[in-house]
Motif scaffolding. Structure first.
Motif, mmCIF file in Angstrom:
data_model
loop_
_atom_site.group_PDB
_atom_site.id
_atom_site.type_symbol
_atom_site.label_atom_id
_atom_site.label_comp_id
_atom_site.label_asym_id
_atom_site.label_seq_id
_atom_site.Cartn_x
_atom_site.Cartn_y
_atom_site.Cartn_z
ATOM 1 N N ILE A 5 0.838 -1.193 0.000
ATOM 2 C CA ILE A 5 0.000 0.000 0.000
ATOM 3 C C ILE A 5 0.881 1.255 0.000
ATOM 4 O O ILE A 5 2.027 1.217 0.456
ATOM 5 N N ASP A 9 -3.200 5.473 -1.590
ATOM 6 C CA ASP A 9 -4.292 4.494 -1.607
ATOM 7 C C ASP A 9 -5.296 4.725 -0.481
ATOM 8 O O ASP A 9 -6.256 3.970 -0.343
ATOM 9 N N ALA A 12 -9.131 4.855 -1.359
ATOM 10 C CA ALA A 12 -9.579 3.564 -1.899
ATOM 11 C C ALA A 12 -9.557 2.479 -0.825
ATOM 12 O O ALA A 12 -10.435 1.607 -0.782
ATOM 13 N N PHE A 13 -8.564 2.524 0.065
ATOM 14 C CA PHE A 13 -8.454 1.536 1.137
ATOM 15 C C PHE A 13 -9.591 1.711 2.144
ATOM 16 O O PHE A 13 -10.193 0.730 2.592
ATOM 17 N N GLU A 60 -5.332 -5.640 -6.238
ATOM 18 C CA GLU A 60 -5.932 -4.670 -7.138
ATOM 19 C C GLU A 60 -6.306 -5.375 -8.445
ATOM 20 O O GLU A 60 -5.505 -6.106 -9.016
ATOM 21 N N LEU A 65 -9.309 -1.653 -5.662
ATOM 22 C CA LEU A 65 -8.844 -2.481 -4.552
ATOM 23 C C LEU A 65 -9.938 -3.486 -4.218
ATOM 24 O O LEU A 65 -11.092 -3.108 -3.978
ATOM 25 N N HIS A 68 -7.195 -7.060 0.909
ATOM 26 C CA HIS A 68 -5.973 -6.629 1.602
ATOM 27 C C HIS A 68 -5.587 -7.656 2.649
ATOM 28 O O HIS A 68 -6.418 -8.455 3.102
#
Length: 163
Positions: A5, A9, A12-13, A60, A65, A68
């Motif tokens: 990351i 990001d 988006a995260f 991704e 995304l 994770h």
């Protein structure tokens, strides 16, 4: 694509985690419970990036995304060798090998971080996740009784680790 990351990001995260909270009862937070601002999210990511034994790897697909794995290391000298893992993958992308790839990325990285023990918890009825964790070398070390309350019902969790 699986990658580390970056601060860029953050938005988006945060969006990914809010969507995971909506989609799955297997995540810690309930829908709409996550109240981080984008700036707070950026600060959290920055702290993890600066840490030598913590990291976030993101999955991704087509610029979005979709998953994770967050590795949270410890600071105290006696426990710097261990880290706690949180993983989440959007429902539309479950079963495509993304979880395995995220764990493989952690395995490639963890030696450089000096981590010799990885830990996680998982609800005992999350059979799909338990199967993945076992496949990746994690073992059940114990049960956390009544550790969560979901929809008014208590749920047990397995405490799992890999050394």
């Amino acid at each position: 694509m699986i990658r580390e990351i970056t601060e860029s990001d953050s938005s988006a995260f945060l969006k990914l985690n809010k969507r995971l909270d909506q989609e799955s009862k297997f995540m810690l937070l309930e829908p709409d419970e996550r109240d981080l601002s984008e700036e707070q999210q950026r600060s959290m990511i920055s702290g993890i990036i600066e840490s030598s034994n913590s990291n976030i790897f993101i999955a991704e697909v087509d610029g979005e995304l979709v998953g994770h794995i967050t590795v949270i290391g410890e600071n105290a000298n006696r426990i710097q060798h261990r880290a706690y893992i949180v993983i989440g993958i959007l429902q539309d992308y479950v079963g495509r090998g993304i979880g395995r790839k995220l764990f493989e990325k952690v395995e490639q990285w963890r030696e450089t971080a000096g981590l010799t023990r990885l830990e996680l918890t998982v609800m005992v009825h999350n059979e799909r996740a338990i199967a993945l964790y076992k496949k990746m070398g994690f073992e059940i070390e114990g049960i956390r009784k009544r550790s969560m309350r979901i929809d008014g019902q208590y749920v047990d969790e397995y405490y799992m680790a890999k050394t």
